[in-house]
Scaffold this active site. Structure first.
Site, mmCIF file in Angstrom:
data_model
loop_
_atom_site.group_PDB
_atom_site.id
_atom_site.type_symbol
_atom_site.label_atom_id
_atom_site.label_comp_id
_atom_site.label_asym_id
_atom_site.label_seq_id
_atom_site.Cartn_x
_atom_site.Cartn_y
_atom_site.Cartn_z
ATOM 1 N N CYS A 197 0.914 -1.216 0.093
ATOM 2 C CA CYS A 197 0.001 -0.078 0.012
ATOM 3 C C CYS A 197 1.009 1.341 0.040
ATOM 4 O O CYS A 197 0.420 2.374 -0.555
ATOM 5 C CB CYS A 197 -0.949 0.108 1.113
ATOM 6 S SG CYS A 197 -2.121 -1.151 1.412
ATOM 7 N N CYS A 351 14.085 4.438 -5.625
ATOM 8 C CA CYS A 351 12.892 4.446 -5.279
ATOM 9 C C CYS A 351 12.442 5.335 -4.171
ATOM 10 O O CYS A 351 12.846 6.075 -3.674
ATOM 11 C CB CYS A 351 12.183 2.949 -5.466
ATOM 12 S SG CYS A 351 12.902 1.879 -4.140
#
Length: 393
Positions: A197, A351
């Site tokens: 998530c 990232c």
């Protein structure tokens, strides 16, 4: 399939309890006997986050006598969009302590037991043995398999839920009466295949939809009413507003609950079993990892690098490291983006936290970009070490 009540009823309800739970008491299927069972029940919620928040709130409001909370994390501002048991004043506070305070405000008749620790192989048996029912609100595969395996080995039922973006799932796993989680998912997905998530996002209200279903199943199990989701997987699509149920059969060849189980104890390392990153990524990052501070030094020195952000466009729009070019990890893994990458400059990948960039690095190494590196800790490390004014997400 209806099942007998999970717990025996308490001796009595007080006058205060009768007033508080009157709307339950007048439901024939619940009644005084059902409410007494709820009062006598001990339920553990694993996680006080997205699913744990509504689950704990409604379990407390329903009158479950003892609620256990296990969570080692602290409240972050990015949690508040969905973790409704916490408020602005709780930021930085232990999630377990914050959740306990909210529960006491909702229902002071409920006893709260706090386990401010990470669930692991060493403590799971001792903690689970104190409760009748487990509600699993975890968001990572390693803990999901740990919860499942411990529940099966201890003979405990548990209510499982999962959420991602606009989709949710829920079921009840109880090996004594049906399948376990391993019957549905014998093996975890390959590392990086299923975004978390934190990587892909989740619609906040979806937590309430699935969390309330988990509480509904818990009440049914504790009181012995209705037909719990044993052997059925409920799948919810919030965009289509559709619910569908899928039959899940007990696998006779399940390594844990099958006819001839080969897993008879908890695994030594669930993180290793689920593979936080692939073996290829683990190999690729060796001697090919730099820190956020090193990246800043390279930029300040004018080193000729090509900085690549492998996150998704929505994440890039929120916050980015200066000078980074967005090329999502999927395009690198598939090979689609390889033609966009320069051969004469050192490639630096990043990232959010370093997991996706490690996987992308492995793909680049395999494609011949031998001097490529990635940034340990990604955007989060950059914010912490270089530019705290940027928004964390």
């Amino acid at each position: 399939m209806s099942l007998p009540p999970l717990v025996e009823p308490a001796a009595e309800l007080t006058v205060d309890e009768i007033r508080r739970y009157s709307r339950h008491l007048i439901i024939p299927d619940v009644g005084v006997a059902g409410q007494k069972r709820l009062k006598n029940a001990r339920v553990l919620c694993v996680g006080a986050g997205g699913l744990g928040s509504p689950a704990l709130l409604y379990l407390a409001a329903a009158g479950v006598g003892t609620l256990g909370i296990i969570d080692f994390d602290t409240v972050d501002e990015s949690n508040l969009q969905r973790q409704v048991i916490h408020g602005v004043s709780d930021v930085g506070r232990s999630k377990a302590e914050s959740a306990a305070a909210s529960i006491r405000e909702i229902n002071p008749l409920v006893q709260v037991e706090i386990h401010n620790t990470a669930l692991d192989r060493e403590n799971v048996r001792e903690i689970f043995s104190q409760y009748d029912l487990i509600v699993d609100g975890t968001d990572n595969f390693a803990t999901r398999y740990l919860v499942n395996d411990a529940a099966v080995l201890l003979g405990k039922p548990y209510v499982w839920g999962s959420i991602y973006r606009f989709d949710g799932q829920a079921s009840v796993f109880w090996a004594e009466h049906g399948p376990c989680y391993r019957c549905l998912y014998p093996e975890p997905p390959p590392p990086g295949m299923v975004p978390s998530c934190a990587e892909g996002g989740v619609l906040g209200v979806l937590c309430a939809s699935i969390g309330s279903i988990q509480v509904n199943e818990a009440i049914k199990l504790l009181t012995g009413i209705g037909e719990p989701l044993v052997g059925r997987l409920m799948v919810y699509d919030a965009l289509e507003m559709s619910y569908r149920k899928i039959k899940v059969r007990k696998d006779p060849n399940c390594v844990l609950c099958g006819e001839n189980p080969t897993v008879t104890d908890l695994l030594e390392d669930y993180e290793d079993f689920c593979g936080a990153v692939s073996v290829e990524a683990q190999v690729a990052v060796v001697d090919s990892t730099i820190t956020a501070l090193e990246l800043k030094e390279w930029q300040d020195a004018g080193k000729d690098i090509f900085l690549v952000d492998v996150r998704e466009p929505a994440e890039y729009d929120i916050v980015r490291i200066p000078g980074a070019t967005l090329i999502p990890k999927g395009e690198i893994i598939s090979g689609e983006a390889l033609a966009k990458l320069p051969q004469d400059r050192q490639i630096v990948l990043h990232c959010k936290s370093g997991v996706r960039s490690a996987e992308a690095l492995a793909a680049l190494k395999a494609a011949g970009f031998r001097d490529a590196v990635h940034v340990q800790g990604g955007v989060l490390s950059w914010i912490k070490q270089i530019d705290p004014a940027l928004p964390a997400y």
